[in-house]
Design an enzyme around this catalytic site. Structure first.
Site, PDB file in Angstrom:
ATOM      1  N   HIS A  28       0.834  -1.204   0.000  1.00 51.36           N
ATOM      2  CA  HIS A  28       0.000   0.000   0.000  1.00 51.36           C
ATOM      3  C   HIS A  28       0.877   1.266   0.000  1.00 51.36           C
ATOM      4  CE1 HIS A  28      -4.388   1.066   0.964  1.00 51.36           C
ATOM      5  NE2 HIS A  28      -3.806   2.248   0.819  1.00 51.36           N
ATOM      6  N   GLY A  32       7.154   1.750  -5.095  1.00 51.55           N
ATOM      7  CA  GLY A  32       8.525   2.198  -5.317  1.00 51.55           C
ATOM      8  C   GLY A  32       9.002   2.144  -6.753  1.00 51.55           C
ATOM      9  N   GLY A  43       1.873   4.616  -8.250  1.00 55.41           N
ATOM     10  CA  GLY A  43       0.934   5.449  -7.509  1.00 55.41           C
ATOM     11  C   GLY A  43       1.378   6.895  -7.485  1.00 55.41           C
TER      12      GLY A  43
HETATM   13  C1  LIG Z   1      -2.079   9.243  -1.728  1.00 55.36           C
HETATM   14  C2  LIG Z   1      -2.305   7.782  -1.879  1.00 55.36           C
HETATM   15  C3  LIG Z   1      -3.588   7.281  -1.833  1.00 55.36           C
HETATM   16  C4  LIG Z   1      -3.809   5.912  -1.981  1.00 55.36           C
HETATM   17  N1  LIG Z   1      -5.076   5.461  -2.000  1.00 55.36           N
HETATM   18  C5  LIG Z   1      -5.309   4.148  -2.174  1.00 55.36           C
HETATM   19  C6  LIG Z   1      -6.629   3.655  -2.230  1.00 55.36           C
HETATM   20  O1  LIG Z   1      -7.607   4.406  -2.132  1.00 55.36           O
HETATM   21  N2  LIG Z   1      -6.789   2.323  -2.393  1.00 55.36           N
HETATM   22  C7  LIG Z   1      -5.739   1.455  -2.507  1.00 55.36           C
HETATM   23  O2  LIG Z   1      -5.928   0.257  -2.650  1.00 55.36           O
HETATM   24  N3  LIG Z   1      -4.464   1.910  -2.470  1.00 55.36           N
HETATM   25  C8  LIG Z   1      -4.243   3.223  -2.314  1.00 55.36           C
HETATM   26  N4  LIG Z   1      -2.964   3.683  -2.309  1.00 55.36           N
HETATM   27  C9  LIG Z   1      -1.852   2.739  -2.545  1.00 55.36           C
HETATM   28  C10 LIG Z   1      -1.544   2.637  -4.049  1.00 55.36           C
HETATM   29  O3  LIG Z   1      -2.565   1.956  -4.717  1.00 55.36           O
HETATM   30  C11 LIG Z   1      -0.254   1.896  -4.320  1.00 55.36           C
HETATM   31  O4  LIG Z   1      -0.283   0.662  -3.664  1.00 55.36           O
HETATM   32  C12 LIG Z   1       1.005   2.658  -3.905  1.00 55.36           C
HETATM   33  O5  LIG Z   1       0.837   4.040  -4.077  1.00 55.36           O
HETATM   34  C13 LIG Z   1       2.179   2.170  -4.734  1.00 55.36           C
HETATM   35  O6  LIG Z   1       3.341   2.760  -4.319  1.00 55.36           O
HETATM   36  P1  LIG Z   1       4.026   4.033  -5.046  1.00 55.36           P
HETATM   37  O7  LIG Z   1       3.226   5.225  -4.633  1.00 55.36           O
HETATM   38  O8  LIG Z   1       5.396   4.005  -4.467  1.00 55.36           O
HETATM   39  O9  LIG Z   1       4.002   3.805  -6.540  1.00 55.36           O
HETATM   40  C14 LIG Z   1      -2.720   5.035  -2.153  1.00 55.36           C
HETATM   41  C15 LIG Z   1      -1.428   5.540  -2.202  1.00 55.36           C
HETATM   42  C16 LIG Z   1      -1.210   6.895  -2.076  1.00 55.36           C
HETATM   43  C17 LIG Z   1       0.189   7.421  -2.156  1.00 55.36           C
HETATM   44  C1  LIG Z   2     -10.766   5.734   5.355  1.00 52.99           C
HETATM   45  C2  LIG Z   2     -10.499   5.587   3.894  1.00 52.99           C
HETATM   46  C3  LIG Z   2      -9.912   6.815   3.251  1.00 52.99           C
HETATM   47  C4  LIG Z   2      -9.447   6.590   1.865  1.00 52.99           C
HETATM   48  C5  LIG Z   2      -8.276   5.695   1.810  1.00 52.99           C
HETATM   49  C6  LIG Z   2      -7.289   6.039   0.780  1.00 52.99           C
HETATM   50  C7  LIG Z   2      -6.086   5.193   0.977  1.00 52.99           C
HETATM   51  O1  LIG Z   2      -6.130   4.006   0.789  1.00 52.99           O
HETATM   52  C8  LIG Z   2      -4.847   5.786   1.370  1.00 52.99           C
HETATM   53  O2  LIG Z   2      -3.831   5.080   1.407  1.00 52.99           O
HETATM   54  O3  LIG Z   2      -4.817   6.991   1.736  1.00 52.99           O
END
Ligand SMILES: Cc1cc2nc3c(=O)[nH]c(=O)nc-3n(C[C@H](O)[C@H](O)[C@H](O)COP(=O)(O)O)c2cc1C
Ligand SMILES: CCCCCCC(=O)C(=O)O
Length: 387
Positions: A254, A287, A308
């Protein structure tokens, strides 16, 4: 850049920092706890080197990979990230048009600041065949989950990504320090609007709660859409998921935002790929910043990788054009690395080409594809992968 590796000459995160409110930059950039997992995602790639193969001749290079019945032009997708309108007023529709124009599949999420139907419509403006998947967290009320699934299916999403690494919300140190816990007025998680049990016109909070395998089985009964589990790090969970009919996995911590003690995604990848043994595609994120990171992940068993934060930084600094350029540049960088490694196709990258950086690598005396080299702890036989 959040790891300790020197960034590229132009650091997209630093450029974005200048465009964003400090608390919004921190929300995007930050991780959980001491941000160890966040740093490690990038640093772990830096500890790996690629052994190029030579004199393999030429031919037409082809970076396509097949994922859930579709050919993707490159082994790259946009991972789901929340609240794109915090990065740029054009938000998710800009990301969607850009990804589609660059030929890169997009995973839009339940925490988007634009409803899924509008995100898919934007992607299809740029490419009527654009691949868009929908990410959700299973919600405690089945009818809420069912309504989200229905909306994603009606919108034209071709798979559901169920994020399973969030039984509770991670401790986001920067958000606590900044007191950031609400979207500014005018922005909302639009997919959570008008759901069962919610007064018309209002949104409900997204619940992160400890769902179980039974809840996943109920989701399976709700929809024919392929199910992709995101956030799998343990090989036994990967096996269990495949045994229960999951169609693909995303190895992910994540982005270092949930369990800070989790390993870097790329370090978890070989064990999961080994456990899955080619039965379903294994994707990964965390990453990935350059073409060589993509190549390393593919060599270690990933079919494709997600990005991401790089997309958020590009959106913040350059809007739709910025995202298209960033994704195109990453795609081209991978293509060059593939060529320099002596490959014509993504599946030409094999585990024997991954060696530790900073140490003489062991002589393993194996021809490519014959078995896992001894410096890798898990079996990753080339023949176990299907492309
Ligand atoms: C600001 C932010 C919000 C994210 N929101 C979600 C989300 O809503 N659902 C989810 O499964 N992963 C979420 N992620 C995790 C991304 O899907 C992903 O796993 C991660 O950003 C990958 O790493 P990277 O940012 O180094 O590329 C979020 C990541 C970031 C940075
Ligand atoms: C309580 C849920 C808020 C949105 C989640 C987004 C997310 O996954 C994250 O890493 O930020």
């Amino acid at each position: 850049m959040t790891g300790s590796r020197p960034g590229p000459p132009h650091d997209p995160a630093e450029s974005a920092r200048g465009k964003l409110k400090p608390e919004h930059y921190d929300y995007f950039a930050g991780g959980a706890g001491e941000e160890t997992a966040l740093r490690e995602n990038e640093d772990a790639f830096g500890r790996l080197a690629l052994l190029p193969r030579v004199l393999r001749g030429g031919g037409d290079r082809d970076t396509r990979v097949s994922v859930l019945g579709r050919d993707w032009p490159a082994p790259l997708f946009v991972s789901p990230t929340a609240f794109h309108r915090l990065a740029h007023p054009d938000g998710e529709p800009a990301t969607a048009r850009a990804a589609a124009a660059a030929g890169i599949p997009l995973v839009t999420g339940v925490a988007a600041t634009t409803a899924v139907a509008d995100v898919v419509a934007a992607a299809r403006e740029a490419d009527p065949e654009a691949v868009v998947w929908f990410q959700l967290y299973l919600q405690p009320e089945r009818e809420v989950t069912a309504e989200l699934v229905l909306r994603a299916a009606r919108a034209g999403c071709s798979a559901l990504v169920v994020t399973v690494d969030s039984p509770v919300f991670g401790t986001r140190t920067r958000d606590l320090r900044n007191g950031f816990h609400d979207l500014p007025p005018g922005l909302a998680a639009e997919n959570m609007r008008d759901l069962p049990g919610v007064p018309p016109g209002t949104t409900r909070d997204i619940a992160m709660w400890p769902a179980g395998w039974d809840d996943l089985a109920r989701l399976r009964e709700l929809t024919d859409l392929p199910l992709v589990l995101k956030g799998v790090l343990h090989p036994d969970d990967a096996r269990a998921a495949v045994d229960r009919g999951v169609d693909a996995l995303i190895v992910s911590n994540h982005g270092g935002r949930q369990l800070d003690a989790a390993p870097a995604s790329v370090e978890a990848l070989p064990a999961v790929a080994g456990a899955v043994a080619g039965r379903v595609p294994v994707l990964m994120d965390g990453g990935v910043r350059r073409g060589s990171d993509i190549a390393l992940a593919l060599a270690l068993g990933a079919r494709a990788v997600g990005v991401g934060r790089p997309v958020l930084w590009a959106l913040a600094t350059g809007g739709e054009d910025g995202v298209r350029q960033a994704l195109t540049a990453l795609r081209e960088d991978f293509e060059q690395v593939l060529a320099l490694c002596g490959g014509l196709r993504p599946q030409d990258l094999t585990a024997d080409q991954v060696v530790p950086r900073g140490l003489p690598y062991p002589p393993y005396g194996l021809a490519a594809g014959q078995g896992a080299p001894p410096h890798l702890p898990y079996r990753l036989r080339r023949g176990e992968r299907t492309w």
